[in-house]
Scaffold this motif. Structure first.
Motif, short mmCIF file in Angstrom:
data_model
loop_
_atom_site.label_atom_id
_atom_site.label_comp_id
_atom_site.label_asym_id
_atom_site.label_seq_id
_atom_site.Cartn_x
_atom_site.Cartn_y
_atom_site.Cartn_z
N ALA A 9 -5.33 -7.99 -2.88
CA ALA A 9 -4.38 -8.50 -1.89
C ALA A 9 -4.56 -10.01 -1.74
CB ALA A 9 -4.56 -7.78 -0.56
N LEU A 14 -0.15 -9.78 -2.87
CA LEU A 14 0.78 -9.88 -1.74
C LEU A 14 2.22 -10.03 -2.22
CD1 LEU A 14 -1.19 -12.19 0.75
CD2 LEU A 14 -0.94 -9.69 0.81
N GLU A 31 -7.70 -2.99 -1.56
CA GLU A 31 -8.41 -4.27 -1.51
C GLU A 31 -9.82 -4.02 -0.99
OE1 GLU A 31 -8.00 -7.88 -2.14
OE2 GLU A 31 -10.07 -7.44 -1.60
N ASP A 35 -9.63 -8.01 4.59
CA ASP A 35 -8.41 -8.74 4.96
C ASP A 35 -7.75 -9.24 3.68
OD1 ASP A 35 -6.41 -9.91 6.40
OD2 ASP A 35 -7.69 -11.37 7.45
N VAL A 36 -6.59 -9.83 3.85
CA VAL A 36 -5.89 -10.39 2.69
C VAL A 36 -6.54 -11.73 2.31
CG1 VAL A 36 -3.70 -9.32 3.38
CG2 VAL A 36 -4.22 -11.67 4.13
N TYR A 41 -10.26 -15.53 0.78
CA TYR A 41 -11.00 -14.71 1.72
C TYR A 41 -12.51 -14.85 1.44
CZ TYR A 41 -13.09 -10.49 3.71
OH TYR A 41 -13.89 -9.63 4.40
N ARG A 86 -2.40 -15.15 5.34
CA ARG A 86 -2.30 -14.18 6.45
C ARG A 86 -0.91 -14.25 7.07
NH1 ARG A 86 -8.04 -15.54 9.21
NH2 ARG A 86 -9.26 -13.87 8.27
N ALA A 89 1.45 -12.40 4.92
CA ALA A 89 1.27 -10.95 5.06
C ALA A 89 1.90 -10.46 6.36
CB ALA A 89 -0.22 -10.60 5.03
N ARG A 95 0.77 -5.73 5.58
CA ARG A 95 -0.51 -5.04 5.82
C ARG A 95 -0.37 -3.52 5.90
NH1 ARG A 95 -4.44 -8.72 7.60
NH2 ARG A 95 -3.55 -10.74 8.07
N ILE A 98 -1.41 -1.96 2.77
CA ILE A 98 -2.68 -2.38 2.14
C ILE A 98 -3.82 -1.56 2.74
CG2 ILE A 98 -4.23 -4.29 1.62
CD1 ILE A 98 -1.90 -6.21 2.24
#
Ligand code: FAD
Ligand code: NAP
Length: 869
Positions: A9, A14, A31, A35-36, A41, A86, A89, A95, A98
């Motif tokens: 992600a 994305l 993922e 988080d993305v 990240y 973010r 996303a 999200r 994901i």
């Protein structure tokens, strides 16, 4: 069951998720992070930021995003880029599809069902039709390969897995191992906090100041004036960033101009400024930039020993990913910072308290590993992927990755990789390359859906051809020579293969488009609509030959055969005027010699070594109509330098003013005169070979037959490059290569029509292949080019010589066209063939000359060899 499972992600995952959704596919992204963001990240070390300007390194698929998101700096920091991803996303509500903290561990192709079964770290299984690895090129940290890492009792950090809460180095004695981009970015900031900082450097990298700040005005103007046009232009550049190319090489401009460009590059703070095209191709050109940059390092770093250690000397600029920095070299002037050169004093072990090198034991509170990644293939082979018949991808790629277009691998239906090996990926602005892959893959899925096809897989033929093409392109450049992560050389045990596609974003995009326009060439499809396959190889020409043809095509010239003779000669001269000059030789002497019907010009190329040299009589190409003693100048120079023989290029009378057999008569007269004047010419008597290209090779072959029949002169060998050996237009190579490769069927017809009457074309002095007797001729090397109408008659001549008991070798030049071997210093892929030719001349000329049979038995024959026709 979902239509598509996406791994990752980050930038790629994305956009893919968004696009799949828009097309009505069900999709889930898996993922391992919580988080993305992907790269942005994980890599939270101090100083982490992009080094391609953020206006370029951002999505182009959401036009609103372009205006609603304002980047604060030329090179945004990691937190800002993560915020951006973010935002994307959230804005597109990605999200909900994901699954975070979920690692993909296994994927198995279910042949009867035509789908993949994915197994994740939480033990779940997901079935899907399509499986896409958007898993990142730089997402698997390289395992620590320093002895004793586990023993250390202090704090250990990896730049690629940085703690979210950050690290406070205040008052600490810190070691940083690694001086790639991550090390170079983080070292100045760590130095700003630490009580002591020791940098352990194995290989110094080239770095230039980023000069971060606001986006340069010119750039911003161009971008804001017409965002869509700006993005569109980026897609058709070599690196995915709009930059005006320089059309001259570093060695073609004055030193002043060159240094001005380098100074501008240094001042620009731009990773990809306008640069000379030969920097990636020529050692000598690249070295001028390397030395400029070393000069900068020496001028910044005060301690000369440290400065010298920081100067890269074992690789050419760009062959390891260069860095942009903010005060990197200046950091080494600080009293509490020192550099340990691991080439001089390698690490022997990490201890409980610090690091031991061959020279010292050092104590640290913290060790930072900035040691890089198992790049490009690492994340793909980390998943246990089993394709058709249980084939394991890791096994298939054990000797290096094999795939088609960098997107799919034979044996693994419906598995796509984004920015995989064999695609421009890490050699480009990755935002652009990612978007292109996402769009190509999803367009392909749509194509299948619309045609009721459910399974796609590349063919072995297409894959082999692509792997070859990727290697051919890489081999033209300096890249594969470096020990770098581009070649897998940074990871112990990883096969050493140059992984990315170096042809550029624009070329690659064109190729991917052509695959589609040719009915998905190289892919087989299956599904309810049945099976279909358009098998074939997409890039068959050598890459530089392809580029040259494209350049010629852009000139929009009329076909040569549509011109009159003077017009054709003028066109040929205009090409000669702009080609690279070829290498310097010891001396070039122009003169005249007596031909069959008057004086003929010659040009003699002497090697730089002391003579006398063996002699090679050379006959130029040009269809008996064009050219002169100087028209193949670069090739003659190259041959003289490589073979250490004197090459004498002789003129001959041209058609249509002097038709057959004038050229033959002159060629033979010239050889006779040169043989008897070898010493006057500075040659070694009795060491004489003949050589020619195209129509010139035709003359060289005929001369060998005439010399045999006339009882002399004695010739040591014949080098026939893309020879005309008959006027038979029915051969397959005439049909296959009738058009598009400079020498066309129509042009060859035009040459023959000017040269000889139809009845004369069967005379072996015009068509040496038709000679009834091909025995007792000098040893030969016959060189043919794959995409040449004359290919098969060259092959036929080699076979006929061999059948007649001759000592003959045939060199088949893959991916070359009729003219490309002549293009010295322009078509680098022809260099190995030219070396082979020179070697053959060396062998001919150092062996005893062949005694013509007529000489041996005293019954010399004169006159033309008899025709078989
Ligand atoms: P990634 O961002 O790497 O995302 C892949 C994701 O897949 C990761 O989150 C990973 O956790 C996940 N994943 C992998 N395997 C699995 C698995 N088995 N199961 C579940 N999840 C998995 N490129 C540029 O063009 N310009 C730059 O300036 C630039 N700067 C960079 C700076 C740093 C510090 C680094 C490391 C790279 C940089 N790059 C840059 C390259 C960068 O990786 C790409 O630009 C881009 O971010 C890659 O996006 P991606 O989605 O393809 O991969
Ligand atoms: P890297 O370029 O591979 O650098 C790793 C460094 O660690 C090299 O100096 C390497 O030395 C050294 N090293 C590795 N193993 C070692 C060992 N056992 N002992 C001693 N030294 C060792 O990795 P990176 O710095 O993380 O960068 C990877 C790529 O990510 C970059 O090239 C770039 O594409 C991207 N990136 C971009 C940015 C940016 O500015 N936008 C920032 C970070 C990363 P050798 O060279 O001798 O192997």
């Amino acid at each position: 069951m979902v239509d598509t499972v996406v791994v990752g992600a980050g930038f790629a995952g994305l956009y893919l998720l968004h696009r799949l959704r828009g097309m009505g596919y069900s999709a889930v992204a898996l993922e391992s992070a919580d988080d993305v963001g992907g790269t942005w990240y994980w890599n939270r070390y101090p100083g982490a930021r992009c080094d391609i300007m953020t206006v370029d390194y951002s999505y182009s698929w959401d036009p609103d995003l372009e205006t609603e998101w304002q980047w604060s700096e030329k090179y945004a920091t990691q937190p800002e880029i993560l915020r951006y991803l973010r935002h994307v996303a959230d804005k597109h509500d990605l999200r909900r599809d994901i699954r975070f903290s979920t690692r993909v561990e296994r994927a198995t192709w279910d042949q009867p069902a035509g789908c993949w079964t994915i197994v994740t770290s939480d033990g779940n299984e997901i079935r899907c039709r399509y499986f896409v690895m958007a898993s990142g090129c730089l997402s698997v940290p390289k395992a620590a390969d320093v002895d004793g890492v586990d023993r250390f009792r202090g704090e250990v950090y990896y730049t690629s897995r940085w703690p979210h809460q950050g690290v406070d180095f205040t008052g600490r004695r810190v070691a940083v191992i690694g001086t790639g981009s991550s090390g170079v970015q983080s070292i100045p900031l760590i130095a700003g906090q630490a009580a002591e900082l020791t940098v352990f450097q194995r290989t110094p990298n080239f770095s230039r100041p980023a000069k971060n700040g606001p986006v340069p005005e010119a750039k911003l103007d161009a971008y804001q004036r017409d965002r869509a046009a700006y993005r569109a232009s980026a897609r058709w550049t070599r690196l995915g960033v709009p930059v005006a190319p320089i059309d001259k090489g570093a060695l073609q401009v004055s030193e002043q101009e060159r240094l001005a460009n380098y100074e501008a590059m240094w001042e620009s703070g731009d990773l990809l400024p306008p640069s000379f095209p030969d920097l990636v191709l020529s050692e000598a050109a690249n070295e001028t930039l390397c030395e400029f940059l070393r000069g900068k390092i020496r001028s910044i770093v005060k301690d000369p020993v440290t400065a010298e250690a920081l100067c890269p000397k074992d690789h050419y600029y760009g062959t390891k990913r260069p860095c942009l920095d903010s005060g990197y070299y200046e950091t080494f002037n600080l009293p509490h910072v020192r550099l340990v050169d691991l080439r001089a004093t390698p690490i022997t072990s990490i201890t409980e308290d610090g690091i031991e090198t061959s020279a010292a034991t050092m104590t640290f509170d913290t060790i930072v590993f900035a040691t890089g990644f198992d790049a490009i293939t690492g994340a793909v082979v980390a998943v246990d992927i089993r394709g058709r018949d249980g084939l394991a991808l890791a096994e298939k790629w054990a000797e290096g990755p094999r795939n088609y277009l960098g997107i799919m691998s034979a044996g693994f239906p419906n598995l796509f990789t984004i920015t995989g090996p064999g695609s421009p990926s890490v050699l480009s602005n990755m935002a652009v390359s990612i978007e292109q892959h996402v769009e190509w893959i999803t367009d392909c899925m749509r194509h299948m859906r619309e045609r009721d096809l459910t399974v796609i897989e590349p063919t072995a033929t297409a894959e082999d051809g692509w792997v070859q093409h990727v290697n051919d392109f890489g081999d033209l450049t300096l890249y594969p020579r470096a020990i770098s992560w581009y070649t897998g050389a940074n990871v112990p045990g990883k096969p050493r293969v140059f992984l990315p596609y170096v042809g550029g974003v624009d070329t690659y995009r064109r190729v991917c488009g052509e695959v589609v326009s040719r009915g998905y060439l190289g892919f087989s499809f299956d599904g309810p609509a049945g099976r279909r396959c358009e098998d074939g190889v997409i890039c068959r020409l050598q890459p530089d030959v392809q580029l040259m043809l494209a350049m010629i095509g852009r000139l929009g010239l009329p076909p040569m055969e549509s011109l009159d003779v003077e017009g054709a000669r003028a066109m040929s001269r205009s090409f000669a005027a702009v080609r690279p000059p070829g290498p310097a030789v010891g001396a070039v002497v122009d003169g005249v010699l007596p031909g069959a019907a008057g004086d003929l010009g010659y040009r003699l190329y002497r090697p730089a070594s002391p003579g006398p040299h063996p002699l090679v009589v050379y006959f130029h190409g040009g269809g008996w109509v064009l050219g002169g003693a100087d028209s193949d100048d670069p090739f003659c120079r190259d041959l003289a330098v490589r073979s250490n023989a004197a090459v004498i290029s002789v003129d001959y009378r041209h058609a249509p003013e002097a038709r057959f057999p004038a050229a033959v008569d002159d060629a033979f007269a010239a050889v006779q005169w040169i043989a008897s004047h070898a010493e006057v010419l500075g040659g070694r008597s009795g060491r004489l070979a003949v050589c020619g290209w195209s129509a010139g090779a035709n003359l060289a072959a005929v001369v060998c037959q005439l010399a045999r029949d006339a009882g002399g002169p004695m010739l040591s060998g014949q080098l026939l490059v893309a020879p005309v050996t008959s006027a038979d237009f029915t051969r397959r190579s005439y049909a296959d290569n009738a058009e598009g490769y400079v020498l066309t069927r129509a042009l060859m017809q035009w040459f023959w029509d000017h040269y000889a009457d139809t009845a004369e074309r069967n005379d072996p002095r015009a068509a040496p292949l038709l000679s009834r007797d091909l025995s007792r001729l000098p040893p030969a090397l016959v060189v043919t080019c794959e995409f040449d109408p004359l290919r098969d008659e060259g092959v036929a001549y080699a076979e006929a010589l061999r059948a007649a008991g001759g000592d003959v070798r045939h060199l088949d030049c893959r991916g070359q066209i009729h003219t490309s071997l002549m293009a010295v210093d322009a078509i680098m892929s022809g260099a190995s063939a030219r070396q082979e030719m020179a070697r053959a001349l060396g062998t001919f000329l150092h062996a005893a000359p062949v005694m013509a049979a007529g000489c041996q038995d005293g019954r010399a024959r004169t006159g033309p060899p008899s025709s078989a026709a």
